[in-house]
Design a protein around this motif. Structure first.
Motif: not given
Length: 577
Positions: A29-37, A56-67
């Motif tokens: 399932n190629r559908f996804g969304i970018h999230i922040i939290q 089973w779609g996708y989410v892009t999420v960021l992890i900072e080094s301090k986290d």
């Protein structure tokens, strides 16, 4: 258009990728969304957006080094697992003023160690190595293609060195589940050093600094934005459009990259007029909704695209308020593109998950008594990635099956109840029925199945031998007494559970022979002999086929138990024989 057609024709037959699983080799399932939290406040609406009419779609999420907080991210990954969302994790350092720091020396090892401690929702563990490095503000306030290429190379190596295996010949095999992706580039950036660098120049300098760097990737991240100004037409072709990924594939070919990298469009999307302030120079949300629908149906629908995660689900302040799918300041209200995408038909994705279990307690007994029925309890811990009896996938019921020995020993299949879900880290006890034949030695092989698919963990193998029963002969005495006859209670605890029975001893303190079919030959049991107003006496003994003498010695009087019963107390005293 001819170039695009030829390019697609040449590259649509994908060769296997270097990661453990090719994401396009299974329904995706190629559908996804970018999230922040990394919270349910975002994962819940994300799941509704990308899994409606699919799974089973996708989410892009960021992890900072301090986290790099294990408990936080493991809890979030568990939440994604329950919602059937596949994470694409983008690594980030930490901001300093108005730019992002460069990674510190050796940070690739810290990332690999941290990310490897997490139990991911799927076998592929998708990692994006930082972001838009052809922007100075994304790379220590100075564009440096050589430094980024070396950092990318070191990080790939660190991640790939995790989960190494040893072959049967003794050599090391790199078997990492990390699926490593480049940081997406800004395809529209000009060559204006040291603030910006043209993507083509930047990629060429990367390849000069680390020859073959792009061949080391498992997939390609594209930021296919509709420029100029994030308001370009969904019909746009080439660099700086929603089809930027096509142009990037050609750039990889120009650099001699032969690997057909799967495409991950982790950033794309239009600015809309609605935001903190209405901007009439931007298309309204209704128009943007139509753009997204057109792009998903006609542009981002090639078989080479694994995921499209538009930027972004929710951003309630500047500078990204005009990208937000969620309405500014509104609780659980979204702009039309949310509904437009959720309503689109999707595929039920079936990403590979590791189905793993560890036997915590229990066994198929190595010796059993002919003709006896047994209920064997085996407790397993879920050590894999899947949820056993996943409520979102009721077609797959977990069961424990004897794939060898079932017919000879009458072993029944034990199913996990349909209304019981076991998440990773939890345990469940299966109960197998077994009936011993008259004689023989038998091999038993047990496997857990998820639906009809066998677990990835190794089969459990046992050997059991049918033997003649255990016979007990009980010996005991009473302190200060000459006559030991009477009724006693024999309690037994061991592999087959707990059992109690009455035992009669003669004057000399010896019982008749007792056939104890419930005892397992060659197993150790705890025995307790009790008599009213006497202290229990314990012994531990391994019993065998045939006669076993259990000598409990002398039982001591329990004066306290008889303190309010003078007649009994009198009989316990030394002079009362």
């Amino acid at each position: 258009m001819l170039l695009l057609f030829l390019l697609f024709t040449v590259t649509s037959n994908l060769s296997p990728v270097l990661a453990i699983v090719d994401p396009l080799a299974v329904p995706n399932n190629r559908f996804g969304i970018h999230i922040i939290q990394a919270t349910p406040d975002e994962s819940s609406p994300a799941a509704s957006l990308v899994n409606t009419n699919g799974d089973w779609g996708y989410v892009t999420v960021l992890i900072e080094s301090k986290d790099r907080n294990h408990n936080k991210w493991q809890e979030f990954f568990n939440d994604l697992r329950r919602r059937h969302l596949i994470p694409i994790v983008r690594l980030a350092t930490e901001p300093e003023g108005n730019f992002w720091k460069r990674p510190y020396e050796g940070e690739e090892l810290a990332w690999a160690d941290f990310l490897d401690t997490l139990n991911w929702p799927t076998k592929n563990r998708y990692i994006i190595i930082y972001n838009e490095p052809n922007h100075a503000k994304e790379w220590g306030n100075k564009v440096d293609a050589s430094d980024y290429a070396k950092t990318l190379d070191k990080t790939i190596t660190a991640l790939k060195n995790k989960h190494s295996l040893i072959s049967s010949q003794g050599s090391e095999i790199k078997n990492s589940d990390f699926f490593v992706l480049n940081g997406g580039f800004d395809a529209s950036a000009p060559s204006k050093m040291p603030e910006y660098e043209d993507q083509v120049n930047f990629m060429q300098k990367m390849d000069e600094a680390v020859p073959g760097i792009f061949e080391k990737l498992d997939g390609w991240v594209s930021h296919s934005y509709p420029n100029p100004g994030f308001i370009g037409s969904p019909d746009g072709i080439g660099r700086g459009t929603v089809r930027t990924y096509f142009w990037e594939i050609q750039q990889l070919r120009n650099l001699g990259v032969n690997k057909n990298l799967p495409i991950f469009i982790t950033e794309t999307g239009w600015k809309h007029a609605e935001g903190l302030n209405y901007n009439r120079n931007l298309p309204d949300a209704e128009t943007v909704a139509k753009y997204f629908q057109q792009a998903f149906e006609n542009v981002w629908n090639t078989t080479r695209i694994v995921a499209v995660t538009p930027f972004l689900l929710s951003y309630q302040e500047s500078p990204f308020d005009h990208f937000s799918f969620k309405k500014i300041g509104a609780e659980k209200q979204y702009y039309p593109m949310y509904t437009a995408i959720s309503d689109l038909q999707k595929i039920t994705g079936k990403p590979i998950q590791q189905n793993m279990a560890q036997l915590i307690s229990g066994e198929i007994y190595s010796s059993i008594v002919s003709g006896e029925n047994y209920t064997v309890s085996l407790t397993f811990k879920n050590t894999g990635q899947s949820i056993w009896n996943d409520p979102l996938d009721p077609s797959k019921q977990v069961k424990l099956v004897a794939t060898e020995g079932s017919r000879e020993l009458g072993i029944t299949t034990a199913e996990l109840p349909k209304d019981t879900a076991i998440q990773p880290g939890q345990e469940f006890t299966f109960k197998l029925g077994l009936k011993a034949p008259q004689s023989g030695t038998f091999k038993v092989v047990l496997n857990l199945l998820n639906g009809e698919k066998q677990f990835d963990s190794e089969s459990l193998k046992f050997t059991t031998t049918v033997k003649s029963p255990v016979i007990l002969k009980i010996k005991g005495a009473l302190l200060w007494k000459d006559d030991f006859s009477g009724n006693y209670i024999l309690s037994i605890k061991g592999a087959t559970g707990e059992n109690s029975q009455n035992v009669t001893l003669d004057k000399g303190g010896v019982s008749s022979e007792i056939e104890a079919k419930y005892l397992l030959p060659d197993y150790k049991f705890d025995f307790i002999l009790e008599k009213p107003f006497y202290k229990p006496t314990r012994l531990q003994k391994t019993v065998y086929t045939g006669v076993n003498i259990l000598d409990f010695g002398k039982l001591e009087p329990d004066m306290l138990s008889a303190i309010f019963n003078p007649a009994k107390l009198w009989k316990l005293l030394p002079f009362s024989k």
